[in-house]
Design a protein around this motif. Structure first.
Motif, PDB file in Angstrom:
ATOM      1  N   ASN A  67      41.616  48.742  46.881  1.00 36.76           N
ATOM      2  CA  ASN A  67      40.276  48.605  45.105  1.00 36.76           C
ATOM      3  C   ASN A  67      40.602  47.008  45.502  1.00 36.76           C
ATOM      4  N   ALA A  68      40.995  46.338  45.875  1.00 38.85           N
ATOM      5  CA  ALA A  68      40.400  44.783  45.567  1.00 38.85           C
ATOM      6  C   ALA A  68      39.153  44.355  46.722  1.00 38.85           C
ATOM      7  N   LYS A  69      37.911  44.082  45.478  1.00 41.85           N
ATOM      8  CA  LYS A  69      37.136  43.787  45.996  1.00 41.85           C
ATOM      9  C   LYS A  69      37.043  42.410  47.071  1.00 41.85           C
ATOM     10  N   PHE A  70      37.378  42.898  48.288  1.00 39.50           N
ATOM     11  CA  PHE A  70      36.888  41.532  49.194  1.00 39.50           C
ATOM     12  C   PHE A  70      35.347  40.962  49.346  1.00 39.50           C
ATOM     13  N   ILE A 100      42.910  32.936  58.830  1.00 41.05           N
ATOM     14  CA  ILE A 100      44.111  33.317  58.271  1.00 41.05           C
ATOM     15  C   ILE A 100      44.231  35.051  57.321  1.00 41.05           C
ATOM     16  N   PRO A 101      45.524  35.528  57.655  1.00 42.61           N
ATOM     17  CA  PRO A 101      45.059  36.662  56.487  1.00 42.61           C
ATOM     18  C   PRO A 101      44.366  37.244  55.710  1.00 42.61           C
ATOM     19  N   LEU A 102      43.732  38.222  55.631  1.00 41.55           N
ATOM     20  CA  LEU A 102      43.077  38.766  55.103  1.00 41.55           C
ATOM     21  C   LEU A 102      43.265  38.333  53.270  1.00 41.55           C
ATOM     22  N   PRO A 103      44.431  38.823  53.214  1.00 37.52           N
ATOM     23  CA  PRO A 103      44.885  38.984  51.863  1.00 37.52           C
ATOM     24  C   PRO A 103      44.961  37.714  51.077  1.00 37.52           C
ATOM     25  N   SER A 104      44.760  36.740  52.008  1.00 37.73           N
ATOM     26  CA  SER A 104      45.141  35.443  51.433  1.00 37.73           C
ATOM     27  C   SER A 104      43.448  35.284  50.383  1.00 37.73           C
ATOM     28  N   VAL A 105      41.806  36.158  51.484  1.00 38.02           N
ATOM     29  CA  VAL A 105      41.285  35.264  51.159  1.00 38.02           C
ATOM     30  C   VAL A 105      41.256  34.955  49.613  1.00 38.02           C
ATOM     31  N   TYR A 106      41.441  35.731  48.901  1.00 32.92           N
ATOM     32  CA  TYR A 106      42.060  35.965  47.023  1.00 32.92           C
ATOM     33  C   TYR A 106      42.875  35.531  46.751  1.00 32.92           C
ATOM     34  N   SER A 107      44.584  35.830  47.157  1.00 29.88           N
ATOM     35  CA  SER A 107      45.319  35.534  46.270  1.00 29.88           C
ATOM     36  C   SER A 107      45.807  33.887  46.596  1.00 29.88           C
TER      37      SER A 107
END
Length: 396
Positions: free
Chosen positions: A70-73, A389-396
């Motif tokens: 559900n993350a709004k990437f 960078i890894p995709l989760p790092s885009v927001y975290s």
């Protein structure tokens, strides 16, 4: 595989990988709950244990997976930082991407389920239906044709379960995507989708122990794996009666343009066009998925390997097309710009693979951006991408 005594199982328990009755027979699939009826059946037949390579799936694991899903990437409901043509077009792209996610997830899950069922049927010595794959390929092709932002969705899609089935799904989606870049007609794209789904069917003959092995394969194991294109081709042509023009992708998908592949060491002019397309999609997808002996590549590293270390293996025109459409930092990748800001690559610039369009997500200080800001690196020549960078790092 680990032996799990039946006494340790309770109704509702789930495992991260499929549970087997023996090394070849699946009892329940990955993340599928074991029911009371399942347990009763085990006891009725006097089975005292089951086998799995997975771990018990806890609520925490499921919650994390759900959050990822559900993350709004690519959220598009923030105010525009700049109301220019580039920003308006980029915002529209993100909105269409969000709208396409639900239908993509449905097709992806249908594909995964059909592959899992097909491999199980083959292991049982039965013959699966070709019709279901044609219907699925039609849906997949129609979805890809109207969703140019598919790579964004693919790279942010959370996966679980069997790595082989997930890999086949990814390779098939990317294969059809390349076909649309080539402007192939719908009938040929459907054929490409079907051929891609079937390309690794011979892997059904490989034991899970070999597939999951973390140490180097023995010579015997390596020979067994290298037989899977031939085994798959025989199943497709003899049992499923698939036409040879599609089954040939299964036979040839490990051939290399420079003649170093297997099983026939063919050269580029001897390899079919559909195979050349699938081979690129297959290798790129294989790299961005983890293997027992290595972690997943970042999409940037996969693309770099594709165009440098392994480029002689592929059709150069198709590699160039794939690179131009996805960019060196593939669409859907997380990146850090030279000024320290973080972003998501959302679109490529033709013939300029190092200068895509980036949606900024975090400021230099690491704070999440509260506006929709886009950078077209073809116009902002003072900026460049400094790091993937890894995709989760885009927001975290």
């Amino acid at each position: 595989m680990k032996k799990i005594p039946i006494s340790e199982l309770v109704a509702g328990i789930k495992f991260s990988k499929s549970v087997y009755l023996d090394k070849d027979t699946i009892f329940v699939s990955a993340t599928q709950p074991i029911t009371k009826q399942d347990l009763d059946r085990l006891k009725q037949f006097g089975i005292s244990f089951v086998l799995t390579e997975g771990d018990v799936v806890t609520d925490r694991v499921e919650e994390k997976a759900k959050l990822m899903e559900n993350a709004k990437f690519y959220e598009a409901n923030l105010p525009l930082y700049k109301n220019d043509e580039t920003s308006r077009k980029a915002k529209d792209l993100l909105e269409r991407t969000n709208e396409a996610r639900a239908s993509f997830a449905t097709i992806y899950q249908d594909a995964y389920n059909l592959l899992e069922k097909t491999f199980r049927i083959l292991l049982e010595g039965k013959t699966p239906e070709i019709r279901e794959f044609r219907e699925l390929s039609e849906k997949l092709v129609d979805h890809v044709k109207i969703n140019p932002s598919l790579p964004i969705i693919l790279l942010s899609h959370p996966t679980s379960g069997n790595n082989l089935y997930n890999h086949i799904c990814y390779a098939t989606f990317f294969s059809v995507q390349i076909g649309t870049y080539m402007e192939l007609g719908r009938p040929k794209l459907i054929d490409l989708g079907m051929a891609s789904f079937f390309a690794d069917l011979g892997m059904a003959s490989i034991t899970s122990e070999v597939l999951a092995k973390e140490t180097p394969l023995t010579e015997v194991e390596l020979k067994t794996i290298k037989k899977h294109p031939i085994v798959g081709y025989q199943v497709l042509t003899q049992k499923l009666k698939l036409k040879s023009s599609l089954a040939i992708v299964c036979l040839q998908h490990h051939e290399n343009a420079d003649g170093t592949g297997y099983p026939q060491r063919l050269l580029s002019n001897q390899i079919e066009e559909l195979t050349k397309i699938y081979t690129i999609a297959d290798h790129f997808s294989a790299m961005i998925f983890p293997r027992p002996h290595r972690p997943a590549f970042l999409p940037y590293d996969a693309m770099k390997t594709l165009i440098s270390e392994n480029v002689s293996k592929y059709d150069l025109k198709l590699v160039r097309l794939f690179l131009n459409k996805l960019s060196m930092f593939p669409v859907g990748s997380g990146v850090i710009l030279s000024d320290g800001r973080t972003g998501l690559v959302i679109e490529s610039n033709k013939d300029k693979p190092l200068r895509p369009i980036v949606r900024l997500t975090k400021e230099i200080d690491g704070k999440k951006s509260k506006v929709l800001e886009f950078v077209d690196l073809m116009k902002e020549l003072n900026l460049f991408i400094s790091k993937a960078i890894p995709l989760p790092s885009v927001y975290s």
